[in-house]
Design an enzyme around this catalytic site. Structure first.
Site, PDB file in Angstrom:
ATOM      1  N   ASP A 192      -1.359   6.671   6.387  1.00 43.73           N
ATOM      2  CA  ASP A 192      -1.445   5.014   6.662  1.00 43.73           C
ATOM      3  C   ASP A 192      -2.243   4.930   7.872  1.00 43.73           C
ATOM      4  O   ASP A 192      -2.327   5.963   8.610  1.00 43.73           O
ATOM      5  CB  ASP A 192       0.250   5.016   6.923  1.00 43.73           C
ATOM      6  N   ARG A 252       6.566  -7.635   1.825  1.00 39.17           N
ATOM      7  CA  ARG A 252       7.599  -7.191   2.403  1.00 39.17           C
ATOM      8  C   ARG A 252       8.238  -8.613   3.239  1.00 39.17           C
ATOM      9  O   ARG A 252       9.305  -8.295   3.613  1.00 39.17           O
ATOM     10  CB  ARG A 252       6.620  -6.740   3.698  1.00 39.17           C
ATOM     11  N   THR A 299      -5.484  -1.522   6.785  1.00 38.00           N
ATOM     12  CA  THR A 299      -5.565  -2.917   7.032  1.00 38.00           C
ATOM     13  C   THR A 299      -7.090  -3.475   7.473  1.00 38.00           C
ATOM     14  O   THR A 299      -7.271  -4.620   7.412  1.00 38.00           O
ATOM     15  CB  THR A 299      -4.810  -3.432   7.988  1.00 38.00           C
ATOM     16  N   LYS A 313       0.930  -1.243  -0.018  1.00 35.26           N
ATOM     17  CA  LYS A 313       0.082   0.015  -0.279  1.00 35.26           C
ATOM     18  C   LYS A 313       0.798   1.175  -0.016  1.00 35.26           C
ATOM     19  O   LYS A 313       0.453   2.249  -0.744  1.00 35.26           O
ATOM     20  CB  LYS A 313      -0.792   0.056   1.216  1.00 35.26           C
ATOM     21  N   THR A 314       1.712   1.317   0.933  1.00 37.74           N
ATOM     22  CA  THR A 314       2.739   2.375   0.767  1.00 37.74           C
ATOM     23  C   THR A 314       3.553   2.855  -0.482  1.00 37.74           C
ATOM     24  O   THR A 314       3.713   3.767  -0.904  1.00 37.74           O
ATOM     25  CB  THR A 314       3.816   2.326   2.138  1.00 37.74           C
TER      26      THR A 314
END
Ligand code: ADE
Length: 339
Positions: A117, A225, A166, A72-73
């Site tokens: 975020d 990640r 999330t 997402k980032t």
């Protein structure tokens, strides 16, 4: 890349330029062409970005949802990269008071991307400031106190809010409704993760075989990640034990040392499953009781461990709590009739 500017409130801003290959973490792609997987989100996003650029308008507000570590980032950075805009980054928990958000919004420039975020963790009075800011690019404030109090509307520059969550279900309806673009991200398959590992290895200048990249991919819980973190750790083993080369044997040995099994599960996953099987005897258990049993924070279980256990079909969420499924008994080598 223009040097990032960081202010005292944990806000980081920077600007992408076309000769950047990667941004701060070193291996994050900065442009859509380098972003692997999430094809539907990527294709749609490309259309929306191209259309906004063609009209000379800022991109509509974007909500990115999905488990931790799915990118997402990275996508927020790509939105800034593709539109050639500055990005300013903050998070729901970092914005403690309404004034913090007011300062951020007043500091924006025309066309900026504001990335928030964990947007579901904004407190309601703070979130409400976003409503008119997102809808009309206006800041509604009350100046003075008591009898002299009066509302004022302050014009803001047009900006694109990119929110990441999330827990899309925890987002209030008024906030969710103000995002014109909603992009859900899903777990990656092994082939996509393998390409992500190979790409990262290329940037880190790590020698790795295709088989080893696939081995890492298949134990990365569908999550880039985790794949990239595992690559860095296995590189350490390879540097010390195999002349810097990651082949499948080195990868497998390293993952054994890291206690990551064939499914990508680690000691905490196994403790969760074992506590559900033995302590709770396969009966539904609450998140809090499972967390207490394995000495982890409930939020950590819910956001880091549970999504992949659900995806593997090892557990399910029922109205009475979390429950083990037959696949988990097979994995643990337990006959569920014996409990
Ligand atoms: N690194 C992290 N996520 C990635 C992705 N989706 N594509 C390429 N590299 C990545």
């Amino acid at each position: 890349m223009k040097k990032d500017r960081t202010d005292g409130r944990g806000i980081v801003s920077g600007q992408a330029s076309s000769d950047d290959i990667v941004c701060e973490s070193g291996i994050r792609p900065l442009f859509l062409k380098d972003y692997i997987g999430q094809d539907r989100a990527k294709e749609n996003l490309k259309i929306f970005i191209d259309a906004a650029l063609k009209r000379g308008e800022p991109l509509d507000h974007v909500l990115l949802s999905g488990s931790a570590g799915l990118g997402k980032t990275t996508l927020a950075g790509i939105i800034a990269g593709e539109t050639g805009r500055d990005i300013r980054t903050t998070s729901g928990p970092a914005i403690e008071r309404p004034i913090d958000l007011v300062i951020i919004l007043k500091g924006l420039h025309e066309g900026d991307v504001l990335f928030i975020d964990e947007i579901h963790r904004l407190r309601r009075p703070i979130e409400e400031i976003l409503y008119s800011a997102m809808e009309d690019f206006m800041l509604d404030r009350v100046i003075n106190k008591g009898v002299g109090a009066r509302p004022v509307r302050i014009r803001l520059p047009k900006f694109t809010l990119v929110g990441a969550t999330t827990r899309i279900g925890s987002l209030s309806s008024p906030l969710r409704a103000r995002f014109g673009i909603i992009l859900p991200l899903s777990f990656y398959d092994d082939a996509q993760l393998k390409d992500i590992v190979l790409r990262a290895a290329g940037i880190l200048q790590v020698r790795i075989s295709e088989d080893a990249a696939l081995e890492i991919a298949s134990r990365s819980r569908g999550t880039p990640r985790i794949a990239n973190r595992m690559l860095r750790r296995i590189r350490d083993f390879a540097d010390i034990k195999n002349g810097g080369v990651i082949d499948s044997e080195t990868a497998r040995d390293a993952m054994k040392s890291l206690a990551v099994d064939r499914n990508g599960l680690d000691s905490v996953d196994r403790a969760i499953l074992e506590s559900m099987a033995f302590r709770f005897r396969g009966r539904p258990a609450s998140l809090d009781s499972i967390a207490a049993a394995v000495s982890e924070e409930p939020e950590n279980i819910e956001e880091v461990y549970e999504p992949y256990l659900l995806k593997l079909g090892f557990i399910e969420k029922t109205s009475r709590g979390r429950q083990l499924l037959p696949a988990a008994y097979d994995y643990l080598g337990i006959d569920c009739g014996s409990l």
